[in-house]
Write an enzyme that holds these catalytic residues in place. Structure first.
Site, mmCIF file in Angstrom:
data_model
loop_
_atom_site.group_PDB
_atom_site.id
_atom_site.type_symbol
_atom_site.label_atom_id
_atom_site.label_comp_id
_atom_site.label_asym_id
_atom_site.label_seq_id
_atom_site.Cartn_x
_atom_site.Cartn_y
_atom_site.Cartn_z
ATOM 1 C CD GLU A 92 6.086 -12.787 -0.941
ATOM 2 O OE1 GLU A 92 4.980 -12.204 -0.974
ATOM 3 O OE2 GLU A 92 6.271 -13.879 -0.369
ATOM 4 C CD GLU A 128 4.962 -17.153 -3.649
ATOM 5 O OE1 GLU A 128 5.760 -16.709 -2.806
ATOM 6 O OE2 GLU A 128 4.979 -16.808 -4.849
#
Length: 277
Positions: free
Chosen positions: A131, A151
């Site tokens: 990210e 995730e």
């Protein structure tokens, strides 16, 4: 200013006057995993650097050879002491949310940084590390780099802008495939999908990123700032609204000293001397 989890210094083979600086995620013993202190350091460092007029390009990279960053430090979140390995109570929901608020602020500070930010990625870039790279203006990656957003296999989902940035980088269908399978993918695959902008030989991502930064600093600082702003914000709205932003920024530059200098230098066949005014 010194930071516990970061190193900030001029890029190799550059002078401070060149304005090309490296921000190094510096926890190599844990593959540069992001703990609470790193989020605090990132937020503070990026705020300080944003007001440094001598900075022209920021390159984000990771310490060591194994990883750019492997995301949030799950040992810290699970209550494991980084120094002794002792097990304490896991983070409460309230502590987790407070930590994540710091992460959001730090990552958005990368995306909204007023000067160009290049990610130089070697090795592993997973979760929040992926990210972080996606928040940068573009990614230079060694061919050995590996990315993922895992995730969903931890009972959460990407919360650092990864979903929105990945959809915009590789398209909605590809992004959903990568997000929902938590699949790892190579730098070469990411380049085919237009997520990685430049491939470098293993160990050379930072060198290539510095070479690209040198090209940026040839341009007028105000022009670079407004072109980045228009491309970033304009890409989020419809064409005519984005174009209106282009023209508003263009007209600011028309009245700048550097516009006069740029034309004069071209006609005199010399390099321009920018004043950032």
């Amino acid at each position: 200013m010194d930071y516990e989890t970061l190193l900030i210094h001029p890029a190799s083979d550059t002078e401070p006057a060149d304005g090309i600086r490296c921000l190094v995620l510096n926890r190599p013993e844990v593959m540069n995993a992001m703990n609470t202190q790193m989020f605090v350091d990132l937020r503070n460092a990026l705020h300080e650097l944003a007001f440094d007029d001598s900075l022209r390009v920021l390159i984000v990279t990771g310490a060591g050879e194994r990883a750019f960053c492997t995301g949030g430090d799950l040992k810290e979140r699970g209550g494991v002491s980084p120094s002794t390995g002792a097990r304490n109570a896991p983070m409460t929901d309230a502590c987790w949310r407070r930590q994540h608020q710091m992460a959001e602020e730090a990552l958005l500070a990368v995306k909204d940084f007023p000067r160009p930010v290049i990610a130089a990625v070697e090795g592993h870039a997973h979760g929040g590390g992926c990210e972080m790279a996606l928040m940068c203006d573009w990614i230079v990656a060694g061919r050995n780099a590996v990315f993922s957003l895992p995730e969903v296999r931890r009972g959460i989902m990407p919360g650092g802008g990864g979903i929105q940035n990945l959809v915009r980088a590789v398209g909605a269908r590809r992004a959903k495939q990568l997000l929902l399978t938590a699949r790892r993918f190579s730098a070469e695959q990411a380049a085919i999908w237009d997520m990685v902008t430049t491939l470098a030989e293993p160990g050379q991502a930072l060198t290539v990123a510095v070479a690209e930064a040198r090209e940026i600093v040839l341009a007028a600082p105000m022009s670079v700032h407004y072109a980045k702003l228009a491309a970033s914000r304009g890409g989020e709205v419809d064409f005519h609204t984005g174009y209106a932003l282009d023209i508003a920024a263009y007209n600011v530059l028309v009245s700048s000293d550097d516009r006069l200098e740029g034309v004069k230098a071209f006609n005199e066949k010399r390099l321009p001397r920018w004043s950032a005014r």
